[in-house]
Design a protein around this motif. Structure first.
Motif, PDB file in Angstrom:
ATOM      1  N   GLY A  29       0.722  -1.284   0.032  1.00 55.92           N
ATOM      2  CA  GLY A  29       0.153   0.119   0.238  1.00 55.92           C
ATOM      3  C   GLY A  29       0.987   1.323  -0.065  1.00 55.92           C
ATOM      4  O   GLY A  29       1.919   1.175   0.558  1.00 55.92           O
ATOM      5  N   GLU A  31      -0.164   5.692   0.571  1.00 56.25           N
ATOM      6  CA  GLU A  31      -0.959   6.424   0.662  1.00 56.25           C
ATOM      7  C   GLU A  31      -0.389   7.822   0.606  1.00 56.25           C
ATOM      8  O   GLU A  31       0.843   8.055   1.406  1.00 56.25           O
ATOM      9  CB  GLU A  31      -1.835   6.278   1.886  1.00 56.25           C
ATOM     10  CG  GLU A  31      -2.569   5.029   2.101  1.00 56.25           C
ATOM     11  CD  GLU A  31      -3.706   4.862   3.195  1.00 56.25           C
ATOM     12  OE1 GLU A  31      -4.293   6.138   3.490  1.00 56.25           O
ATOM     13  OE2 GLU A  31      -3.536   3.901   3.971  1.00 56.25           O
ATOM     14  N   THR A  32      -0.733   8.824  -0.258  1.00 54.62           N
ATOM     15  CA  THR A  32      -0.378  10.042  -0.105  1.00 54.62           C
ATOM     16  C   THR A  32      -1.276  11.024   0.760  1.00 54.62           C
ATOM     17  O   THR A  32      -2.357  10.874   0.640  1.00 54.62           O
ATOM     18  CB  THR A  32       0.035  10.741  -1.503  1.00 54.62           C
ATOM     19  OG1 THR A  32      -1.309  10.811  -2.239  1.00 54.62           O
ATOM     20  CG2 THR A  32       0.981   9.631  -2.217  1.00 54.62           C
ATOM     21  N   TYR A  33      -0.639  12.040   1.428  1.00 54.96           N
ATOM     22  CA  TYR A  33      -0.945  13.060   2.089  1.00 54.96           C
ATOM     23  C   TYR A  33      -0.687  14.432   1.669  1.00 54.96           C
ATOM     24  O   TYR A  33       0.201  14.200   1.097  1.00 54.96           O
ATOM     25  CB  TYR A  33      -1.102  12.974   3.736  1.00 54.96           C
ATOM     26  CG  TYR A  33      -1.509  11.284   4.415  1.00 54.96           C
ATOM     27  CD1 TYR A  33      -2.612  11.052   4.454  1.00 54.96           C
ATOM     28  CD2 TYR A  33      -0.528  10.505   4.309  1.00 54.96           C
ATOM     29  CE1 TYR A  33      -3.097  10.030   5.062  1.00 54.96           C
ATOM     30  CE2 TYR A  33      -1.194   9.170   4.794  1.00 54.96           C
ATOM     31  CZ  TYR A  33      -2.292   8.836   5.102  1.00 54.96           C
ATOM     32  OH  TYR A  33      -2.776   7.636   5.769  1.00 54.96           O
ATOM     33  N   GLU A  38       2.720   7.413   3.059  1.00 52.95           N
ATOM     34  CA  GLU A  38       2.845   6.090   3.922  1.00 52.95           C
ATOM     35  C   GLU A  38       2.821   5.011   3.073  1.00 52.95           C
ATOM     36  O   GLU A  38       2.197   4.830   2.390  1.00 52.95           O
ATOM     37  CB  GLU A  38       1.641   6.245   4.902  1.00 52.95           C
ATOM     38  CG  GLU A  38       1.815   5.105   5.850  1.00 52.95           C
ATOM     39  CD  GLU A  38       0.551   4.795   6.804  1.00 52.95           C
ATOM     40  OE1 GLU A  38       0.068   3.676   7.223  1.00 52.95           O
ATOM     41  OE2 GLU A  38       0.034   6.007   7.178  1.00 52.95           O
TER      42      GLU A  38
END
Length: 133
Positions: A29, A31-33, A38
């Motif tokens: 996985g 994940e972009t913020y 992450e």
């Protein structure tokens, strides 16, 4: 650098006699913020001391979650789900930290000024999409 991060987490020393490297990890996985990335990945290394709770749930693999903050650069190409890559975490000194992962079906590079490692979770097998922590 990777082993330094693991040494800071007590749970890793309970799971492994020797800390594994990042060869043959499965990317699970990303994940972009707004200000962070992450990355989740599974280690191919067998667990030396499987916690009873994990054993009861059928977990055999460690999933790591690494967060990069204050991103300087990021690039990625994925040609399949759950690619297997060899990765490396490099300390670039004042220029930050570089994470590079490469395999036949994926390339991922992050350069950031901060990196953190969360406590690992258990999964049934590398690339398992179902987790219970």
């Amino acid at each position: 650098m990777w082993r330094k991060l693991m040494q800071r987490k007590k749970f890793h020393s309970i799971l492994f006699d020797e800390f594994p490297d990042l060869k043959g990890i499965t990317v699970c996985g990303l994940e972009t913020y707004q200000d962070a990335i992450e990355l989740s990945f599974d280690l191919p290394t067998p667990i030396d001391h499987l916690p009873k709770k994990w054993e009861q749930r059928g977990f055999t693999t460690v999933r790591e979650n690494m967060e990069f903050a204050d991103i300087k650069s990021f690039s990625m190409s994925l040609d399949c789900p759950f690619p297997i890559v060899d990765a490396e975490l490099q300390d670039l000194g004042k220029d930050g930290i570089r994470f590079i992962a490469q395999g036949p079906y994926a390339h991922l590079e992050v350069i950031a000024y901060m990196v953190g490692l969360y406590n690992p979770t258990g999964v049934r097998f590398a690339g398992d999409h179902f987790t219970v922590s």
